[in-house]
Motif scaffolding. Structure first.
Motif, PDB file in Angstrom:
ATOM      1  N   HIS A  29       0.395  -1.066  -0.107  1.00  0.00           N
ATOM      2  CA  HIS A  29       0.252   0.129  -0.620  1.00  0.00           C
ATOM      3  C   HIS A  29       0.872   1.075   0.094  1.00  0.00           C
ATOM      4  N   PHE A  30       1.967   1.014   0.289  1.00  0.00           N
ATOM      5  CA  PHE A  30       2.861   2.686   1.119  1.00  0.00           C
ATOM      6  C   PHE A  30       4.371   2.192   0.076  1.00  0.00           C
ATOM      7  N   GLY A  31       4.927   3.394  -0.334  1.00  0.00           N
ATOM      8  CA  GLY A  31       5.822   3.469  -1.169  1.00  0.00           C
ATOM      9  C   GLY A  31       6.728   4.913  -1.655  1.00  0.00           C
ATOM     10  N   LEU A  32       7.465   5.613  -1.924  1.00  0.00           N
ATOM     11  CA  LEU A  32       8.247   6.880  -2.405  1.00  0.00           C
ATOM     12  C   LEU A  32       8.721   7.111  -3.608  1.00  0.00           C
ATOM     13  N   LEU A  33       7.791   8.076  -4.298  1.00  0.00           N
ATOM     14  CA  LEU A  33       8.355   8.456  -5.289  1.00  0.00           C
ATOM     15  C   LEU A  33       9.563   9.152  -5.750  1.00  0.00           C
ATOM     16  N   VAL A  34      10.505   9.508  -7.078  1.00  0.00           N
ATOM     17  CA  VAL A  34      11.188  10.739  -6.773  1.00  0.00           C
ATOM     18  C   VAL A  34      11.006  10.674  -8.062  1.00  0.00           C
ATOM     19  N   ASP A  35      10.473  12.052  -8.887  1.00  0.00           N
ATOM     20  CA  ASP A  35      11.009  12.261 -10.377  1.00  0.00           C
ATOM     21  C   ASP A  35      11.606  13.885 -10.762  1.00  0.00           C
ATOM     22  N   GLY A  36      11.273  13.862 -11.471  1.00  0.00           N
ATOM     23  CA  GLY A  36      11.793  15.296 -12.462  1.00  0.00           C
ATOM     24  C   GLY A  36      11.562  15.410 -13.730  1.00  0.00           C
ATOM     25  N   GLY A  37      11.381  16.620 -14.004  1.00  0.00           N
ATOM     26  CA  GLY A  37      10.827  16.666 -15.579  1.00  0.00           C
ATOM     27  C   GLY A  37      10.523  18.628 -15.711  1.00  0.00           C
ATOM     28  N   VAL A  38       9.994  18.883 -16.855  1.00  0.00           N
ATOM     29  CA  VAL A  38       9.833  20.407 -17.626  1.00  0.00           C
ATOM     30  C   VAL A  38       8.442  19.926 -17.287  1.00  0.00           C
ATOM     31  N   PRO A  39       7.803  21.581 -16.618  1.00  0.00           N
ATOM     32  CA  PRO A  39       8.119  22.067 -15.779  1.00  0.00           C
ATOM     33  C   PRO A  39       8.008  22.034 -14.808  1.00  0.00           C
ATOM     34  N   GLY A  40       7.937  20.971 -13.575  1.00  0.00           N
ATOM     35  CA  GLY A  40       7.479  20.985 -12.521  1.00  0.00           C
ATOM     36  C   GLY A  40       8.866  20.715 -11.841  1.00  0.00           C
TER      37      GLY A  40
END
Length: 236
Positions: free
Chosen positions: A76-87
């Protein structure tokens, strides 16, 4: 005369012996029938109990029926790491209450300032290559973008830039939905910001000339494409 008496005695003794034998035989037969009946009942009860036990042991367990609103049975639980444009870059926690839905919440950094984010990911089905629909919204605290220009007027305008955004994107996820996935997303992003300190910016562009008597903040709405990539680690 003696012969008649002897015959009567013999007949009486014979009947006396036959009567107890008959009574014993009848009693034995009744007792035997009773014992057989009780034993049969016990055997039937024991047999039915044994058969029920065997049936309960041998019968395969039926899987619990699941509906679309049933709670998700995996992690049920997790960890998210992301990157992009324009965020920009982001770090968020993930909660998956149902199989088809994930909820996210965390922090973003858009090269100017930090902000808060929240998102919803819809998962129509799981496969080796899983499609998703992602909706996300957030707010960035006012940041200083004046370093991107040398002009006096725009430098004032860009010195205090708040930002709200909303994005919708389609994505593909690679990997196991119980351990680790890598995802790519593409879509559209709507950015709402304000041009502040407009009066001061006009005065800086026209030094020595009468400036505007009053000028309020000017709201701006931009629509730009968005692209992001990231990883999601399922914890428990």
């Amino acid at each position: 005369m003696l012969l008649v008496i002897a015959a009567l005695l013999a007949a009486t003794s014979t009947r006396g012996e036959e009567a107890p034998q008959a009574q014993v035989a009848s009693t034995r037969s009744l007792t035997a029938v009773r014992v057989v009946a009780v034993g049969a009942d016990d055997d039937q009860e024991g047999g039915s109990g044994a058969s029920l036990d065997r049936a309960s042991v041998l019968a395969p367990e039926q899987p619990a029926s699941s509906s679309w609103y049933s709670l998700y049975g995996g992690r049920h639980f997790g960890l998210l790491v992301d990157g992009g444009v324009p965020g920009g870059a982001g770090l968020a926690g993930m909660f998956r209450p149902w199989r088809f839905l994930r909820l996210e919440g965390g922090l973003n950094w858009n090269y100017l300032s930090f902000g808060l984010r929240g998102g919803v990911t819809v998962i129509p089905f799981e496969w080796g290559l899983t499609p998703t629909l992602h909706l996300e919204g957030g707010h960035f605290f006012p940041g200083d973008a004046s370093r991107f220009t040398d002009s006096a007027g725009p430098k004032i305008l860009l010195g205090h830039v708040p930002e709200d955004y909303l994005s919708a994107s389609l994505g593909l996820e690679f990997g196991s939905q119980q351990r680790f996935v890598f995802f790519l997303r593409m879509g559209l992003c709507w950015i709402r910001t304000e041009a502040q300190n407009l009066k001061e910016a006009i005065a800086a562009l026209n030094p020595g000339k009468p400036g505007a008597k009053s000028a309020g903040d000017v709201p701006l709405l931009l629509q730009v494409p968005t692209v992001s990539a990231g990883v999601l680690l399922f914890l428990f």
